[in-house]
Design a protein around this motif. Structure first.
Motif, mmCIF file in Angstrom:
data_model
loop_
_atom_site.group_PDB
_atom_site.id
_atom_site.type_symbol
_atom_site.label_atom_id
_atom_site.label_comp_id
_atom_site.label_asym_id
_atom_site.label_seq_id
_atom_site.Cartn_x
_atom_site.Cartn_y
_atom_site.Cartn_z
ATOM 1 N N ALA A 45 0.834 -1.203 0.000
ATOM 2 C CA ALA A 45 0.000 0.000 0.000
ATOM 3 C C ALA A 45 0.870 1.254 0.000
ATOM 4 C CB ALA A 45 -0.929 -0.013 1.212
ATOM 5 N N GLY A 46 1.888 1.283 0.853
ATOM 6 C CA GLY A 46 2.770 2.446 0.933
ATOM 7 C C GLY A 46 3.579 2.670 -0.324
ATOM 8 N N ASN A 47 4.112 1.594 -0.883
ATOM 9 C CA ASN A 47 4.931 1.723 -2.090
ATOM 10 C C ASN A 47 4.092 2.050 -3.314
ATOM 11 O OD1 ASN A 47 7.571 1.427 -1.057
ATOM 12 N ND2 ASN A 47 7.158 -0.739 -0.733
ATOM 13 N N SER A 48 2.823 1.676 -3.301
ATOM 14 C CA SER A 48 1.925 2.097 -4.379
ATOM 15 C C SER A 48 1.796 3.611 -4.383
ATOM 16 C CB SER A 48 0.543 1.452 -4.205
ATOM 17 O OG SER A 48 0.631 0.067 -4.414
ATOM 18 N N GLU A 49 1.737 4.197 -3.212
ATOM 19 C CA GLU A 49 1.674 5.657 -3.104
ATOM 20 C C GLU A 49 2.970 6.303 -3.592
ATOM 21 O OE1 GLU A 49 -1.068 7.445 -2.499
ATOM 22 O OE2 GLU A 49 -2.065 5.494 -2.436
#
Length: 119
Positions: A45-49
């Motif tokens: 989720a964080g790396n998608s951002e």
């Protein structure tokens, strides 16, 4: 051509690999994962951002190129985010132990695996 599971197993054969996943950048969802040491759901989720933010910045700057990979260097780890050229919106994510890995070789191997991965 390799499927998700066998590709992620191959990524884990890279020296120093701790964990890896294939992520849908638009939703932040993990499509497959191997290894341990990082909460892959949270990391995805964080790396998608991170990917979305970089693409937005590139668009604002008028940079019409694609991202080859994103490298995040920590005290003890390397994190490689490799967007798939053949499957827009997906990326490979790899966490490496900094002391046990060769970054240049790891990046090259991830590139080769990404090029042969089919979803």
């Amino acid at each position: 051509m390799s499927d998700i599971k066998s590709s992620l197993v191959e990524v884990m054969s890279i020296d120093g690999a701790l964990c890896t996943s294939l992520v849908d950048a638009s939703s932040g969802m993990v499509l497959g994962e191997e290894g341990a040491g990082v909460d892959m759901e949270l990391a995805a989720a964080g790396n998608s951002e991170v990917v979305k933010s970089k693409l937005k910045t590139m668009k604002s700057l008028g940079i019409g190129e694609s991202i080859e990979d994103i490298l995040i260097t920590l005290d003890s780890q390397y994190h490689i985010i490799r967007p798939m050229a053949s499957q827009k919106g997906l990326f490979l994510y790899l966490v490496l132990d900094k002391e046990k890995s060769n970054l240049a070789l790891a990046r090259r191997k991830v590139q080769n695996i990404e090029e042969n991965l089919t979803v």
